[in-house]
Design a protein around this motif. Sequence first.
Motif, PDB file in Angstrom:
ATOM      1  N   ALA A 226       0.831  -1.196   0.000  1.00 14.25           N
ATOM      2  CA  ALA A 226       0.000   0.000   0.000  1.00 14.25           C
ATOM      3  C   ALA A 226       0.870   1.253   0.000  1.00 14.25           C
ATOM      4  O   ALA A 226       1.868   1.338   0.720  1.00 14.25           O
ATOM      5  CB  ALA A 226      -0.917  -0.001   1.222  1.00 14.25           C
ATOM      6  N   GLY A 227       0.495   2.225  -0.849  1.00 16.71           N
ATOM      7  CA  GLY A 227       1.196   3.493  -0.915  1.00 16.71           C
ATOM      8  C   GLY A 227       2.443   3.488  -1.768  1.00 16.71           C
ATOM      9  O   GLY A 227       3.062   4.542  -1.961  1.00 16.71           O
ATOM     10  N   GLN A 228       2.842   2.335  -2.303  1.00 18.49           N
ATOM     11  CA  GLN A 228       4.049   2.267  -3.116  1.00 18.49           C
ATOM     12  C   GLN A 228       3.729   2.498  -4.590  1.00 18.49           C
ATOM     13  O   GLN A 228       2.600   2.287  -5.044  1.00 18.49           O
ATOM     14  CB  GLN A 228       4.737   0.912  -2.937  1.00 18.49           C
ATOM     15  N   ASP A 229       4.764   2.924  -5.335  1.00 23.20           N
ATOM     16  CA  ASP A 229       4.618   3.128  -6.773  1.00 23.20           C
ATOM     17  C   ASP A 229       4.857   1.812  -7.505  1.00 23.20           C
ATOM     18  O   ASP A 229       5.513   0.900  -6.978  1.00 23.20           O
ATOM     19  CB  ASP A 229       5.629   4.166  -7.267  1.00 23.20           C
ATOM     20  N   PRO A 230       4.360   1.699  -8.739  1.00 20.59           N
ATOM     21  CA  PRO A 230       4.637   0.489  -9.522  1.00 20.59           C
ATOM     22  C   PRO A 230       6.126   0.365  -9.824  1.00 20.59           C
ATOM     23  O   PRO A 230       6.827   1.368 -10.004  1.00 20.59           O
ATOM     24  CB  PRO A 230       3.830   0.709 -10.809  1.00 20.59           C
ATOM     25  N   THR A 231       6.612  -0.862  -9.880  1.00 22.59           N
ATOM     26  CA  THR A 231       8.003  -1.103 -10.242  1.00 22.59           C
ATOM     27  C   THR A 231       8.197  -0.826 -11.728  1.00 22.59           C
ATOM     28  O   THR A 231       7.234  -0.807 -12.501  1.00 22.59           O
ATOM     29  CB  THR A 231       8.393  -2.557  -9.949  1.00 22.59           C
ATOM     30  N   PRO A 232       9.441  -0.615 -12.173  1.00 20.86           N
ATOM     31  CA  PRO A 232       9.680  -0.486 -13.614  1.00 20.86           C
ATOM     32  C   PRO A 232       9.254  -1.753 -14.348  1.00 20.86           C
ATOM     33  O   PRO A 232       9.260  -2.852 -13.785  1.00 20.86           O
ATOM     34  CB  PRO A 232      11.198  -0.271 -13.692  1.00 20.86           C
ATOM     35  N   ALA A 233       8.895  -1.600 -15.602  1.00 26.43           N
ATOM     36  CA  ALA A 233       8.482  -2.752 -16.413  1.00 26.43           C
ATOM     37  C   ALA A 233       9.649  -3.724 -16.568  1.00 26.43           C
ATOM     38  O   ALA A 233      10.804  -3.317 -16.696  1.00 26.43           O
ATOM     39  CB  ALA A 233       8.004  -2.276 -17.776  1.00 26.43           C
ATOM     40  N   HIS A 234       9.335  -5.023 -16.560  1.00 23.62           N
ATOM     41  CA  HIS A 234      10.363  -6.048 -16.750  1.00 23.62           C
ATOM     42  C   HIS A 234       9.712  -7.269 -17.383  1.00 23.62           C
ATOM     43  O   HIS A 234       8.474  -7.390 -17.412  1.00 23.62           O
ATOM     44  CB  HIS A 234      11.030  -6.403 -15.417  1.00 23.62           C
ATOM     45  N   PRO A 235      10.498  -8.222 -17.907  1.00 23.62           N
ATOM     46  CA  PRO A 235       9.913  -9.381 -18.589  1.00 23.62           C
ATOM     47  C   PRO A 235       8.992 -10.182 -17.676  1.00 23.62           C
ATOM     48  O   PRO A 235       9.237 -10.326 -16.471  1.00 23.62           O
ATOM     49  CB  PRO A 235      11.138 -10.209 -19.002  1.00 23.62           C
TER      50      PRO A 235
END
Length: 527
Positions: free
Chosen positions: A226-235
């Motif tokens: 909760a409250g975190q941003d999405p991680t960078p895209a990865h395979p």
Amino acid sequence: MTIHKSAPSTWLTVFLASALALAACSGPAADPAEPATAAPVTGAAPIATSAVAPAATSAPAATPTPAGRSALLSELRRQVEAQPQDQAGWIAASEGTQIRAGGGARTGRASFVRLDISDGSRVRLAGDSVFRLAELSPSADDPVTRLKLEAGKVWIMVTKLLGVGSFEVETPNGVATVRGSMMSTQYDPASGQVVVACLEGACRLTGAGGQSTDLVPGQQTEILGAGQDPTPAHPMDAEQLADWAGYFPEGAELVKGIEPGPAVTGLVTPTLTTPAGQVISGYWLDTYGGTSVEGDCIQGAVGGGGGEGLGPDERPLTPVRQVEDGSAILIYNPGQSFAQTGVGVYAREDTYETTSFDRQFQPITVTLTFRDELRVLAPDRIEWLTTNIEKGGCTTRYSRTLDLVRAEPLVLLPGRPPFRGEYAVTWRTDACPAELAEAVPAFTQIRLTPAYDGGLVLYGPGFYQHLEADEQGTYAWEQEAENGARFRLSLRVDDPRRLYPTWNVFKGPGESCSGTGEMILRKSPAP
């Protein structure tokens, strides 16, 4: 110009005559108690040109109002409930149940359902999942669709051009968006984690803080709390790809072209909630305990099983299934059903007669009573006690323990599925002429995953095959090679880590051969 003036008496005569004629044709006078309503004047009445009244003409049929977009449930597997509309109660769903805006659907463990939207878009819902149809705009032009995923996982295929419309999946910690493509969204309420994977088209995950991650086909992203941003895209990792392969047949061709990336770290495996006194369905390691004998035995059985003398990786695994209502536990290998006799206690008893020999080697009939009792020590540990009573003879007792190795939804199959993972494959084609051996698949490694419908999916680079299971749990697959020979495979799972399929190839009269294969699990299954 000459103006002609009529005499006033002439006009009066004509007026009175007309009034009398109209009065004679007007029928009874209106009830004085009901006030008359003056009809609005719409213009001069048409003049009749014939004594016969013209035939009445029906009003033109009204153009039916478009019903608008709708959403219906289909492909129900096991426990599926529906809330047809907002504020309605939950009911057992059936084929064709309509879900209106504000309504929703939920599934039990190892259950499944499909939602068909009338514009061609499709949603599939995994087991232990709950969603609500927050918005379904009536117009097919620029359609707006919003799902609220409260728990579990959905797979989505959008086939309608959205224009300025949208298709969103909302969770408490992020919103996933898909446009003209295929996307999955997974939400775990306990950890607050969100996982979004894109199989085709353009997808996006936006966190509660407004930060977004865009995805192209073959990628995924996560919100780890909760409250975190999405991680960078990865395979896309192997687990997400296996879910697409097993649960979304519409993406079969796309699965062939994706090679999974590394496993994601930081994700929490959802905890299985198990009621007190029940166990987790799956594969269990059977370990022999000890044996005690009382009395003089003629036919008394001595405890066995459990693969004593073998290492943990060599011992056979025992499929165990907890019946959903808690009333019984099924042990697959001996084909036994244990009925609940108390909280965490399950038992079965069987009495039969057999022929044996006494100490003078004379034939004798012996009556044996077997009583098995399972004591649930924990959801992942069972104590198995067996008592063998020989009438007029002895009593033999032996014990064993069962420990959970891998949770699996065995309820989907009459038999048992292999583990999800990658297998090394060997085909033994020594007995086949070269022309027939060409029909045997060439791959030396393959990925396997149980399918939502009880079947099995084999997939890998450039390959996807769905195998159906018969009533005994045997999987079958048949395909034709380029040279016209047909390849048939039969696979029955005894040990989910080591598979030994049998196969045959035939082309014409007298042209056939058969053989076996070996599939060994290369990568340990996820917990």
